[in-house]
Design a protein around this motif. Structure first.
Motif, mmCIF file in Angstrom:
data_model
loop_
_atom_site.group_PDB
_atom_site.id
_atom_site.type_symbol
_atom_site.label_atom_id
_atom_site.label_comp_id
_atom_site.label_asym_id
_atom_site.label_seq_id
_atom_site.Cartn_x
_atom_site.Cartn_y
_atom_site.Cartn_z
ATOM 1 N N LYS A 138 38.781 46.471 54.147
ATOM 2 C CA LYS A 138 40.074 46.404 53.468
ATOM 3 C C LYS A 138 40.211 47.584 52.522
ATOM 4 N N PRO A 139 41.310 48.345 52.623
ATOM 5 C CA PRO A 139 41.490 49.464 51.683
ATOM 6 C C PRO A 139 41.802 48.947 50.284
ATOM 7 N N ASP A 140 41.694 49.837 49.296
ATOM 8 C CA ASP A 140 41.985 49.418 47.927
ATOM 9 C C ASP A 140 43.491 49.296 47.711
ATOM 10 N N GLN A 141 43.874 49.007 46.491
ATOM 11 C CA GLN A 141 45.281 48.749 46.188
ATOM 12 C C GLN A 141 46.168 49.967 46.402
ATOM 13 N N ASN A 142 45.546 51.144 46.518
ATOM 14 C CA ASN A 142 46.318 52.376 46.750
ATOM 15 C C ASN A 142 46.255 52.834 48.207
ATOM 16 N N GLY A 143 45.639 52.030 49.064
ATOM 17 C CA GLY A 143 45.554 52.381 50.474
ATOM 18 C C GLY A 143 44.378 53.262 50.833
ATOM 19 N N ASN A 144 43.407 53.414 49.912
ATOM 20 C CA ASN A 144 42.237 54.248 50.167
ATOM 21 C C ASN A 144 41.126 53.435 50.821
ATOM 22 N N TRP A 145 40.517 53.974 51.886
ATOM 23 C CA TRP A 145 39.364 53.336 52.500
ATOM 24 C C TRP A 145 38.128 53.603 51.659
ATOM 25 N N ILE A 146 37.223 52.637 51.628
ATOM 26 C CA ILE A 146 36.060 52.718 50.750
ATOM 27 C C ILE A 146 34.773 52.740 51.561
ATOM 28 N N PHE A 147 33.930 53.748 51.305
ATOM 29 C CA PHE A 147 32.599 53.849 51.890
ATOM 30 C C PHE A 147 31.567 53.466 50.827
ATOM 31 N N SER A 268 39.863 46.955 42.659
ATOM 32 C CA SER A 268 39.997 45.509 42.473
ATOM 33 C C SER A 268 38.857 44.772 43.170
ATOM 34 N N PRO A 269 38.342 43.663 42.579
ATOM 35 C CA PRO A 269 37.272 42.894 43.215
ATOM 36 C C PRO A 269 37.626 42.398 44.622
ATOM 37 N N GLU A 270 38.892 42.184 44.896
ATOM 38 C CA GLU A 270 39.274 41.714 46.233
ATOM 39 C C GLU A 270 39.024 42.771 47.304
ATOM 40 N N CYS A 271 38.776 44.009 46.875
ATOM 41 C CA CYS A 271 38.505 45.108 47.805
ATOM 42 C C CYS A 271 37.033 45.516 47.786
ATOM 43 N N LEU A 272 36.178 44.710 47.154
ATOM 44 C CA LEU A 272 34.756 45.025 47.042
ATOM 45 C C LEU A 272 33.914 43.942 47.704
ATOM 46 N N PRO A 273 32.667 44.277 48.104
ATOM 47 C CA PRO A 273 31.787 43.279 48.726
ATOM 48 C C PRO A 273 31.217 42.296 47.696
ATOM 49 N N LYS A 274 30.659 41.216 48.192
ATOM 50 C CA LYS A 274 30.080 40.186 47.328
ATOM 51 C C LYS A 274 28.982 40.750 46.431
ATOM 52 N N ASP A 275 28.276 41.766 46.920
ATOM 53 C CA ASP A 275 27.202 42.377 46.138
ATOM 54 C C ASP A 275 27.687 42.863 44.773
ATOM 55 N N TYR A 276 28.970 43.220 44.690
ATOM 56 C CA TYR A 276 29.543 43.745 43.461
ATOM 57 C C TYR A 276 30.532 42.758 42.841
ATOM 58 N N GLY A 277 30.335 41.484 43.140
ATOM 59 C CA GLY A 277 31.217 40.459 42.589
ATOM 60 C C GLY A 277 32.577 40.416 43.253
ATOM 61 N N GLY A 278 32.670 40.991 44.450
ATOM 62 C CA GLY A 278 33.946 41.038 45.143
ATOM 63 C C GLY A 278 34.137 39.908 46.130
ATOM 64 N N GLU A 279 35.191 40.008 46.917
ATOM 65 C CA GLU A 279 35.572 38.951 47.848
ATOM 66 C C GLU A 279 35.231 39.264 49.304
ATOM 67 N N LEU A 280 34.802 40.490 49.591
ATOM 68 C CA LEU A 280 34.495 40.871 50.965
ATOM 69 C C LEU A 280 33.053 40.509 51.322
ATOM 70 N N ASP A 281 32.724 40.608 52.594
ATOM 71 C CA ASP A 281 31.385 40.278 53.082
ATOM 72 C C ASP A 281 30.334 41.147 52.389
ATOM 73 N N CYS A 282 29.070 40.715 52.450
ATOM 74 C CA CYS A 282 27.993 41.468 51.792
ATOM 75 C C CYS A 282 27.719 42.784 52.528
ATOM 76 N N ILE A 283 27.138 43.735 51.813
ATOM 77 C CA ILE A 283 26.907 45.072 52.363
ATOM 78 C C ILE A 283 25.981 45.021 53.568
ATOM 79 N N ALA A 284 24.956 44.172 53.540
ATOM 80 C CA ALA A 284 24.000 44.102 54.652
ATOM 81 C C ALA A 284 24.713 43.759 55.959
ATOM 82 N N ASN A 285 25.640 42.805 55.930
ATOM 83 C CA ASN A 285 26.371 42.435 57.139
ATOM 84 C C ASN A 285 27.315 43.544 57.575
ATOM 85 N N LEU A 286 27.967 44.166 56.605
ATOM 86 C CA LEU A 286 28.874 45.266 56.935
ATOM 87 C C LEU A 286 28.099 46.446 57.518
#
Length: 333
Positions: A138-147, A268-286
């Protein structure tokens, strides 16, 4: 001229000779006249997708860039790739030409980073076990993809700097392959398991080349670099990089050594993985999903490499010399 012996490996009929050369130029597969690299190399998106999102990518610009490339002996570049170049340079023709020249020059002259990009190779498999790469879904609130890029094995003895750069650039290309022209990209570097021994594994020459590529040749809009879980020697890494960095890139770097929540003001946390307190899947699975994607794109990476495989340093110098008179002419006009 006497006829060659019957065991001579080159066919001497003109109708067969073209196929013989084609089979060696394209990895052992013979192509007919209309089966060019351009037709072989397919993206996960179309030029129509890019032009729909960004109408500034006109056919006139694409034709202009292709003509410029042909004049300099560059291969027949897919329109999707040309669109990525001009979009990354905000549709400035001269800036796009310079970007293309750096892109092909560095890829042609830095095989340790841009050749044999096959994730099934054992040495790359090794690096994929000690490193994790994730492209967030999921991109961030500005439409940027995150690596996200981080170490999972803290032992410096297992770390190979060149392979980590190769896989990082492959990750960028994998996203460009799928999503095409996008608003921008953000890189998160997690230093939690970095050790001082990793610092001495760096290659200054390839660090310089990679920074030149990122700043001048990478066909994407980099919007920010966020270093999280920064450790005590991060300033030494920045000091190594600083001579090769423009002020614009330097100002993109944000360093966080404390609570990860400090990152939330930017992402925003909704655009971050669980590892960083976010709502997306964990980094290991990604990371596992990303490894599967790299494997699926093995043919694409092989075909993309064929675009610059025969681009020699002599051609690089010739192209560079031609840019200078072009720029001078524009100044006079």
């Amino acid at each position: 001229m006497a006829a060659p012996p019957p065991w001579w490996p080159i066919p001497w009929k003109s109708s067969d000779l073209t196929k013989w050369f084609a089979s060696r130029l394209h990895g052992g597969v013979a192509f007919t006249k209309d089966q060019s690299i351009r037709k072989r190399m397919r993206f996960g998106h179309t030029i129509e997708d890019s032009q729909k999102k960004y109408p500034e990518i006109t056919d006139e610009i694409l034709d202009n860039l292709q003509k410029w490339a042909n004049d300099r002996g560059l291969p027949n570049i897919p329109k999707e790739q040309l669109a990525l170049f001009t979009h990354s340079c905000y549709f400035d023709i001269e800036a796009t030409r310079r970007c293309m020249n750096v892109y092909y020059s560095i890829r042609a002259t830095t095989p340790e980073l841009f050749n044999n990009r096959d994730s099934s190779l054992e040495h790359l498999q090794h690096s994929l076990r000690i490193l994790e790469f994730a492209i967030l879904p999921k991109p961030d609130q500005n439409g940027n993809w995150i690596f996200i890029h981080r170490l999972v094995d803290p032992r410096p003895s297992q770390y190979v700097f060149n392979d980590s750069l190769k896989l990082l650039f492959m990750s960028y290309d994998a996203n460009l392959y799928t999503n095409g022209c996008s608003e921008g990209y953000i890189l998160i570097v997690d230093m939690a398991k970095a050790r001082f021994g990793h610092l001495i594994k760096l290659s200054i020459n390839n660090l310089r080349k990679s920074l030149e590529y990122v700043q001048e040749g990478m066909p994407m809009r980099l919007k920010g670099i966020y270093v999280v879980n920064a450790i005590w020697f991060v300033d030494k890494i920045i000091a190594l990089m600083r001579p090769f960095m423009k002020q614009e890139l330097f100002e993109m770097i944000h360093i966080y050594s404390g609570d990860i929540s400090d990152l939330y003001s930017h992402i925003s946390p909704e655009c971050l993985p669980k590892d960083y307190g976010g709502e997306l899947d964990c980094i290991a699975n990604l990371h596992k999903a990303h490894c599967m994607k790299l494997d699926q794109l093995r043919n694409y990476f092989r075909e993309e490499e064929a675009l610059f495989r025969n681009y020699s340093p002599n051609n690089v110098r010739a192209a560079t010399k031609q840019i200078i008179p072009d720029a001078t002419k524009n100044l006079k006009d």
